[in-house]
Write a protein that holds these residues in place. Structure first.
Motif, short mmCIF file in Angstrom:
data_model
loop_
_atom_site.label_atom_id
_atom_site.label_comp_id
_atom_site.label_asym_id
_atom_site.label_seq_id
_atom_site.Cartn_x
_atom_site.Cartn_y
_atom_site.Cartn_z
N ALA A 172 3.11 -11.03 -26.62
CA ALA A 172 3.85 -12.28 -26.57
C ALA A 172 5.30 -12.12 -27.02
N ARG A 173 5.77 -10.89 -27.12
CA ARG A 173 7.19 -10.65 -27.41
C ARG A 173 7.89 -10.25 -26.12
N PRO A 174 9.15 -10.64 -25.94
CA PRO A 174 9.83 -10.43 -24.65
C PRO A 174 10.11 -8.97 -24.33
N TYR A 175 10.17 -8.70 -23.04
CA TYR A 175 10.58 -7.41 -22.48
C TYR A 175 9.69 -6.24 -22.89
N ALA A 176 8.45 -6.51 -23.24
CA ALA A 176 7.49 -5.43 -23.55
C ALA A 176 6.84 -5.04 -22.22
N ASN A 177 7.63 -4.34 -21.40
CA ASN A 177 7.20 -3.95 -20.07
C ASN A 177 7.71 -2.54 -19.80
N VAL A 178 6.90 -1.75 -19.12
CA VAL A 178 7.35 -0.41 -18.71
C VAL A 178 6.65 -0.03 -17.42
N LEU B 58 -5.42 6.82 -9.21
CA LEU B 58 -3.99 7.10 -9.19
C LEU B 58 -3.71 8.56 -8.83
N GLY B 59 -2.59 8.77 -8.17
CA GLY B 59 -2.16 10.11 -7.81
C GLY B 59 -0.70 10.32 -8.18
N HIS B 60 -0.23 11.52 -7.93
CA HIS B 60 1.15 11.89 -8.23
C HIS B 60 2.13 10.95 -7.55
N GLY B 61 3.04 10.42 -8.33
CA GLY B 61 4.06 9.52 -7.80
C GLY B 61 3.69 8.05 -7.83
N HIS B 62 2.43 7.74 -8.02
CA HIS B 62 2.04 6.33 -8.12
C HIS B 62 2.64 5.74 -9.40
N GLU B 63 2.88 4.44 -9.35
CA GLU B 63 3.47 3.76 -10.50
C GLU B 63 2.51 2.74 -11.08
N VAL B 64 2.58 2.61 -12.41
CA VAL B 64 1.75 1.68 -13.16
C VAL B 64 2.68 0.82 -14.00
N LEU B 65 2.62 -0.49 -13.83
CA LEU B 65 3.38 -1.40 -14.66
C LEU B 65 2.49 -1.86 -15.81
N VAL B 66 2.94 -1.60 -17.03
CA VAL B 66 2.27 -2.12 -18.23
C VAL B 66 3.17 -3.26 -18.69
N CYS B 67 2.61 -4.48 -18.74
CA CYS B 67 3.49 -5.62 -18.98
C CYS B 67 2.95 -6.59 -20.02
N ASP B 68 3.89 -7.40 -20.50
CA ASP B 68 3.54 -8.45 -21.44
C ASP B 68 2.94 -9.63 -20.68
N ALA C 291 12.21 0.88 -17.99
CA ALA C 291 12.06 -0.38 -18.72
C ALA C 291 13.33 -1.21 -18.53
N ALA C 292 13.27 -2.44 -18.96
CA ALA C 292 14.43 -3.34 -18.88
C ALA C 292 15.41 -3.03 -20.01
N GLU C 293 16.68 -2.96 -19.68
CA GLU C 293 17.69 -2.68 -20.69
C GLU C 293 17.73 -3.77 -21.77
N GLU C 294 17.30 -4.97 -21.44
CA GLU C 294 17.29 -6.08 -22.40
C GLU C 294 16.35 -5.84 -23.58
N VAL C 295 15.41 -4.91 -23.44
CA VAL C 295 14.46 -4.64 -24.52
C VAL C 295 15.17 -4.20 -25.80
#
Length: 129
Positions: free
Chosen positions: A115-121, A18-28, A69-73
């Motif tokens: 396993a809980r909803p919207y645990a994503n960033v 990874l480098g500057h500006g790259h994005e990483v999705l951590v998700c449920d 993140a999702a506002e629904e969280v």
């Protein structure tokens, strides 16, 4: 063999690229994973490993300059919202559908067993200097 930090060889290797500006999705476990990004799937069983545990491990290894993140969280998963607010004072919130669109541009997706909803960033990498 590594002594500390992330021991999973696939994840450690992906983080090193990874480098500057790259994005990483951590998700449920339920987040749809787009075609394109490299995926490291850590999900073992429902809830294992937990979103919080994986996020904390990643933040110990990465420089992060922004997060989305999702506002629904806030409504659907107050525990995840509290974790994200505590780690990212300037957290950007977007509708969940928009987060799914943005995730297509991620360089890396790390899927947890959460396993809980919207645990994503979506994390945006910074630089250490």
């Amino acid at each position: 063999m590594k002594r500390t930090g992330i021991l999973n060889r696939h994840l450690a290797g992906a983080l090193a690229e990874l480098g500057h500006g790259h994005e990483v999705l951590v998700c449920d476990a339920g987040m749809p994973i787009p075609d394109g990004p490299r995926v490291v799937d850590l999900a073992f069983r429902a809830g294992v490993p937990a979103f919080a545990e994986v996020l904390e491990g990643l933040l110990a290894e990465l420089v992060v300059e922004g997060a989305t993140a999702a506002e629904e969280v806030r409504r659907a998963n107050p525990q995840a919202a509290k974790l994200l607010d505590g780690r990212f004072p300037a957290l950007d919130l977007v509708p969940h559908e928009r987060l799914k669109e943005l995730s297509a541009g991620a360089r890396l997706v790390v899927r947890t067993g959460e396993a809980r909803p919207y645990a994503n960033v979506l994390l945006r990498c910074g630089v250490f200097f």
